[in-house]
Scaffold this motif. Sequence first.
Motif, PDB file in Angstrom:
ATOM      1  N   THR A  47       5.285   5.462  -6.460  1.00 38.24           N
ATOM      2  CA  THR A  47       5.986   5.765  -7.706  1.00 38.24           C
ATOM      3  C   THR A  47       6.829   7.021  -7.512  1.00 38.24           C
ATOM      4  OG1 THR A  47       4.212   7.170  -8.540  1.00 38.24           O
ATOM      5  CG2 THR A  47       4.079   4.805  -9.056  1.00 38.24           C
ATOM      6  N   LEU A  48       7.704   7.300  -8.470  1.00 39.82           N
ATOM      7  CA  LEU A  48       8.491   8.531  -8.417  1.00 39.82           C
ATOM      8  C   LEU A  48       7.572   9.752  -8.380  1.00 39.82           C
ATOM      9  CD1 LEU A  48      11.073  10.192  -8.535  1.00 39.82           C
ATOM     10  CD2 LEU A  48      11.140   9.800 -11.019  1.00 39.82           C
ATOM     11  N   ALA A  49       6.526   9.748  -9.195  1.00 38.13           N
ATOM     12  CA  ALA A  49       5.594  10.880  -9.207  1.00 38.13           C
ATOM     13  C   ALA A  49       4.966  11.082  -7.832  1.00 38.13           C
ATOM     14  CB  ALA A  49       4.509  10.656 -10.256  1.00 38.13           C
ATOM     15  N   GLN A  50       4.542  10.006  -7.183  1.00 35.43           N
ATOM     16  CA  GLN A  50       3.946  10.117  -5.855  1.00 35.43           C
ATOM     17  C   GLN A  50       4.936  10.669  -4.837  1.00 35.43           C
ATOM     18  OE1 GLN A  50       2.440   5.926  -6.139  1.00 35.43           O
ATOM     19  NE2 GLN A  50       0.728   6.742  -4.968  1.00 35.43           N
ATOM     20  N   LYS A  51       6.187  10.217  -4.914  1.00 33.13           N
ATOM     21  CA  LYS A  51       7.202  10.693  -3.968  1.00 33.13           C
ATOM     22  C   LYS A  51       7.455  12.192  -4.128  1.00 33.13           C
ATOM     23  CE  LYS A  51       9.874   6.491  -3.069  1.00 33.13           C
ATOM     24  NZ  LYS A  51      11.236   5.890  -3.083  1.00 33.13           N
ATOM     25  N   LEU A  52       7.534  12.643  -5.349  1.00 34.13           N
ATOM     26  CA  LEU A  52       7.806  14.058  -5.605  1.00 34.13           C
ATOM     27  C   LEU A  52       6.643  14.930  -5.141  1.00 34.13           C
ATOM     28  CD1 LEU A  52       9.407  13.655  -9.144  1.00 34.13           C
ATOM     29  CD2 LEU A  52      10.603  14.399  -7.077  1.00 34.13           C
ATOM     30  N   ILE A  53       5.428  14.478  -5.406  1.00 25.97           N
ATOM     31  CA  ILE A  53       4.258  15.234  -4.964  1.00 25.97           C
ATOM     32  C   ILE A  53       4.166  15.221  -3.439  1.00 25.97           C
ATOM     33  CG2 ILE A  53       1.728  15.252  -4.941  1.00 25.97           C
ATOM     34  CD1 ILE A  53       1.822  14.282  -7.847  1.00 25.97           C
ATOM     35  N   ALA A  54       4.430  14.077  -2.834  1.00 33.09           N
ATOM     36  CA  ALA A  54       4.361  13.985  -1.374  1.00 33.09           C
ATOM     37  C   ALA A  54       5.339  14.956  -0.713  1.00 33.09           C
ATOM     38  CB  ALA A  54       4.640  12.554  -0.929  1.00 33.09           C
ATOM     39  N   ALA A 103       6.453  17.773  -1.934  1.00 28.15           N
ATOM     40  CA  ALA A 103       5.959  19.132  -2.126  1.00 28.15           C
ATOM     41  C   ALA A 103       4.742  19.427  -1.254  1.00 28.15           C
ATOM     42  CB  ALA A 103       5.614  19.361  -3.597  1.00 28.15           C
ATOM     43  N   ALA A 104       3.991  18.382  -0.917  1.00 25.23           N
ATOM     44  CA  ALA A 104       2.791  18.550  -0.097  1.00 25.23           C
ATOM     45  C   ALA A 104       3.088  18.421   1.392  1.00 25.23           C
ATOM     46  CB  ALA A 104       1.740  17.524  -0.503  1.00 25.23           C
ATOM     47  N   GLY A 105       4.343  18.153   1.742  1.00 28.65           N
ATOM     48  CA  GLY A 105       4.697  17.986   3.151  1.00 28.65           C
ATOM     49  C   GLY A 105       4.151  16.711   3.752  1.00 28.65           C
ATOM     50  N   ARG A 106       4.042  15.681   2.911  1.00 29.33           N
ATOM     51  CA  ARG A 106       3.463  14.402   3.334  1.00 29.33           C
ATOM     52  C   ARG A 106       4.506  13.296   3.216  1.00 29.33           C
ATOM     53  NH1 ARG A 106      -2.167  14.642   1.702  1.00 29.33           N
ATOM     54  NH2 ARG A 106      -2.268  12.376   1.946  1.00 29.33           N
ATOM     55  N   THR A 107       4.280  12.188   3.912  1.00 28.24           N
ATOM     56  CA  THR A 107       5.145  11.025   3.764  1.00 28.24           C
ATOM     57  C   THR A 107       4.743  10.180   2.562  1.00 28.24           C
ATOM     58  OG1 THR A 107       3.746   9.740   5.270  1.00 28.24           O
ATOM     59  CG2 THR A 107       5.657  10.911   6.226  1.00 28.24           C
ATOM     60  N   HIS A 108       3.472  10.213   2.204  1.00 25.81           N
ATOM     61  CA  HIS A 108       3.010   9.488   1.031  1.00 25.81           C
ATOM     62  C   HIS A 108       1.677  10.074   0.571  1.00 25.81           C
ATOM     63  CE1 HIS A 108       0.627   7.539   4.170  1.00 25.81           C
ATOM     64  NE2 HIS A 108      -0.183   7.104   3.218  1.00 25.81           N
ATOM     65  N   VAL A 109       1.345   9.817  -0.698  1.00 31.17           N
ATOM     66  CA  VAL A 109       0.060  10.238  -1.255  1.00 31.17           C
ATOM     67  C   VAL A 109      -0.490   9.086  -2.091  1.00 31.17           C
ATOM     68  CG1 VAL A 109       0.555  12.716  -1.301  1.00 31.17           C
ATOM     69  CG2 VAL A 109       1.203  11.295  -3.265  1.00 31.17           C
ATOM     70  N   GLN A 110      -1.790   9.105  -2.319  1.00 33.26           N
ATOM     71  CA  GLN A 110      -2.426   8.045  -3.093  1.00 33.26           C
ATOM     72  C   GLN A 110      -2.973   8.593  -4.414  1.00 33.26           C
ATOM     73  OE1 GLN A 110      -2.273   4.813  -2.289  1.00 33.26           O
ATOM     74  NE2 GLN A 110      -1.069   5.482  -0.510  1.00 33.26           N
ATOM     75  N   VAL A 111      -2.966   7.747  -5.423  1.00 32.88           N
ATOM     76  CA  VAL A 111      -3.478   8.123  -6.733  1.00 32.88           C
ATOM     77  C   VAL A 111      -4.928   8.599  -6.610  1.00 32.88           C
ATOM     78  CG1 VAL A 111      -4.131   7.241  -9.014  1.00 32.88           C
ATOM     79  CG2 VAL A 111      -1.930   6.590  -7.996  1.00 32.88           C
ATOM     80  N   GLY A 112      -5.216   9.720  -7.248  1.00 27.00           N
ATOM     81  CA  GLY A 112      -6.557  10.289  -7.213  1.00 27.00           C
ATOM     82  C   GLY A 112      -6.760  11.314  -6.130  1.00 27.00           C
ATOM     83  N   ILE A 171       0.839  -1.204   0.000  1.00 25.52           N
ATOM     84  CA  ILE A 171       0.000   0.000   0.000  1.00 25.52           C
ATOM     85  C   ILE A 171       0.871   1.250   0.000  1.00 25.52           C
ATOM     86  CG2 ILE A 171      -1.660   1.335   1.358  1.00 25.52           C
ATOM     87  CD1 ILE A 171      -2.816  -1.342   2.320  1.00 25.52           C
ATOM     88  N   ARG A 172       1.986   1.203   0.766  1.00 21.73           N
ATOM     89  CA  ARG A 172       2.837   2.366   0.916  1.00 21.73           C
ATOM     90  C   ARG A 172       3.863   2.506  -0.209  1.00 21.73           C
ATOM     91  NH1 ARG A 172       1.830   5.881   5.449  1.00 21.73           N
ATOM     92  NH2 ARG A 172       0.056   4.899   6.443  1.00 21.73           N
ATOM     93  N   ALA A 173       4.020   1.514  -1.076  1.00 20.95           N
ATOM     94  CA  ALA A 173       4.958   1.627  -2.195  1.00 20.95           C
ATOM     95  C   ALA A 173       4.537   2.796  -3.084  1.00 20.95           C
ATOM     96  CB  ALA A 173       4.998   0.331  -2.994  1.00 20.95           C
TER      97      ALA A 173
END
Length: 428
Positions: free
Chosen positions: A10-17, A19-28, A6-8
């Motif tokens: 992508t590169l896009a998710q890591k970069l957005i996270a 910038a958002a000050g988060r450890t992870h984000v989910q698609v959508g 669940i926590r794996a």
Amino acid sequence: MSESVIRAQTLAQKLIARAAGRTHVQVGEVVTCAVDLAMFHDSSGPRRILPMLEELGAGIWDRHKVVLVLDHYVPAQDRDAQQIVQLTRDTARQWQLPHVIDSEGICHVVLPERGHLAPGMFCVGGDSHSPTGGAFGTYMFGIGATEMLGVCVTGQIWVQVPRTLGMHWSGRLAPGVSAKDMMLYMIGRLGMNGGQYQAVEFAGDAVSALSMPERMTLSNMSAELGAQVGLVAADETTVAHLRQCGVSPERLHDALQWHGDPGAAQERFDFDADVLAPQVAAPHSPANVHPVPDVGDVKPSIAYIGACTGAKLEDLRAAASVLRGQRVASGVQLLVAPASAREQRQAEHEGTMQVLRDAGAQVLGNSCGACAGYGATFAEGSIVISSTARNFKARMGPASVQVYLASPYTVAASALRGCIADPREVLA
């Protein structure tokens, strides 16, 4: 499903996270991101943003995080262009912008050239080919004037976390075949909406073997796939290139961490570089793609080597390798518009520009030029083979102009032979 899956990310998710000050984000998921850098140019910048800022009574959130490039209307061809250029320069002084690049090259090339990008950053650009920044492990995408207004005032923008489409290239390109051919092949296969405003990530042995300028071509033309971003994970090639661009070791200390996790969800597409032939996109779409041998007897009147996707130093060298010691065919006009003044100086120093001139090239300014439809557009009925990214009807001249897109290798070979030609035959 396990927590690790669940926590794996992508590169896009890591970069957005990040910038958002988060450890992870989910698609959508919709998140608000802090912008590390905003780039706009003489077409997308002050002439559109200044009136809105004045109406709001607002100013730039952080002028040190803005880069303004004059590349579309320079050199000014008419009174309207002169007024736009003057407004841009006047506004740059009014805003006291410390990062202004005036008539020194195309924004997507000079931005990393001047050391403004690094892996892990989250950036926006006032141009549709802003995904070029993704070649450096940077999340960078194009936005419109209203969105740019919001960024300029707040330093933030919201994004919906995209799915990732993984473009995996095995094998290795043959001499005379380039990243432009890879990109045209993908667009031909998936279509101009193949990216569906998602994140595209390029990977595999063939991508790892590419130079940074070639990776920039892939990321640049992810826009033609309809993607929001076109990413390449940072590696030693990225770090070495950015060091040469003057990026400090401090900004590169965590560069190699910017890659996707094993098992992160993505839709995967597989391609084989070993069997890829030079490609051509026929009028009037970058998706109207054919292998060069299948194009038929098309005789261009103009061969154009220009634009952010086709006139970097490595592109100029590619064309020179085909044309060295030879002259273009009678009836073909070869135009070369180097993408960067700095890279043109290097090409002059090493003799590459002289090879092109000796072959009959007319050298144009370091600007977007014909690709953007400003200045040096083409005459009624011209047949053009071009290293640019787009060949839409009436983009580079009247609707009667026929534009074929190809790599600098293929453009040069076609200029030499007088018809669209396979550069592998010339190089052999």
